[in-house]
Design a protein around this motif. Sequence first.
Motif, PDB file in Angstrom:
ATOM      1  N   GLY A   1     -87.651 -16.305  33.378  1.00  0.00           N
ATOM      2  CA  GLY A   1     -87.037 -17.068  33.429  1.00  0.00           C
ATOM      3  C   GLY A   1     -86.138 -17.983  34.237  1.00  0.00           C
ATOM      4  O   GLY A   1     -85.063 -17.970  33.826  1.00  0.00           O
ATOM      5  N   ALA A   2     -87.017 -19.016  34.503  1.00  0.00           N
ATOM      6  CA  ALA A   2     -86.484 -20.161  35.460  1.00  0.00           C
ATOM      7  C   ALA A   2     -86.277 -21.039  34.120  1.00  0.00           C
ATOM      8  O   ALA A   2     -85.707 -21.870  34.676  1.00  0.00           O
ATOM      9  CB  ALA A   2     -87.895 -20.335  36.062  1.00  0.00           C
ATOM     10  N   LEU A   3     -87.295 -20.783  32.989  1.00  0.00           N
ATOM     11  CA  LEU A   3     -86.482 -21.766  31.729  1.00  0.00           C
ATOM     12  C   LEU A   3     -85.209 -21.453  31.007  1.00  0.00           C
ATOM     13  O   LEU A   3     -85.071 -22.190  30.444  1.00  0.00           O
ATOM     14  CB  LEU A   3     -88.340 -21.131  30.517  1.00  0.00           C
ATOM     15  N   THR A   4     -85.275 -19.870  31.068  1.00  0.00           N
ATOM     16  CA  THR A   4     -84.341 -19.796  30.201  1.00  0.00           C
ATOM     17  C   THR A   4     -82.581 -20.420  31.546  1.00  0.00           C
ATOM     18  O   THR A   4     -81.392 -20.075  31.012  1.00  0.00           O
ATOM     19  CB  THR A   4     -83.745 -18.342  30.114  1.00  0.00           C
ATOM     20  N   ARG A   5     -83.293 -20.459  32.879  1.00  0.00           N
ATOM     21  CA  ARG A   5     -81.596 -21.041  33.953  1.00  0.00           C
ATOM     22  C   ARG A   5     -82.251 -22.170  33.579  1.00  0.00           C
ATOM     23  O   ARG A   5     -81.182 -23.288  34.532  1.00  0.00           O
ATOM     24  CB  ARG A   5     -81.408 -20.585  34.397  1.00  0.00           C
ATOM     25  N   TRP A   6     -82.813 -23.146  33.578  1.00  0.00           N
ATOM     26  CA  TRP A   6     -83.015 -24.902  32.944  1.00  0.00           C
ATOM     27  C   TRP A   6     -82.444 -25.455  32.531  1.00  0.00           C
ATOM     28  O   TRP A   6     -82.043 -25.301  31.217  1.00  0.00           O
ATOM     29  CB  TRP A   6     -84.399 -24.811  32.822  1.00  0.00           C
ATOM     30  N   PRO A   7     -81.481 -26.408  33.002  1.00  0.00           N
ATOM     31  CA  PRO A   7     -80.556 -27.096  32.231  1.00  0.00           C
ATOM     32  C   PRO A   7     -80.901 -27.929  31.159  1.00  0.00           C
ATOM     33  O   PRO A   7     -82.345 -28.940  31.496  1.00  0.00           O
ATOM     34  CB  PRO A   7     -79.789 -27.898  33.035  1.00  0.00           C
TER      35      PRO A   7
END
Length: 122
Positions: free
Chosen positions: A15-21
């Motif tokens: 979840g965090a990696l999909t939102r990471w720029p």
Amino acid sequence: MSGAARNVAANHFRGALTRWPKDALRPDCQLQDVLAKRLQKTALAPSTGGATQEQADLKQANALYSLLQDRYKNRYRAPEKLFEPRSNPTYYKDLLKELEEAPHRSWLGRLAKRLSGMIRFT
């Protein structure tokens, strides 16, 4: 670590990696790719003495989310005068402008920028 606990931690990481720029300066080396490789290993976080592996994994996922949400930038605000040094008041604005322009610069533009950095007229 049990399979269910590992899945919970892995889901938080994903979840965090999909939102990471995406990093425009280094398109071939992304943080998402490096951390995705870690998800394939047995342990996400290095083992610690006191905490269980599940807790360590969840702490690292929480750290990713805190960086995404700019918690530390919002909590520890720096005074505006810090971003305008007396010796060069536009330094940080120029740096941000350069970082935005760099990924879109052509080969010839990069060469010209490098040469202009080597030669200074005073």
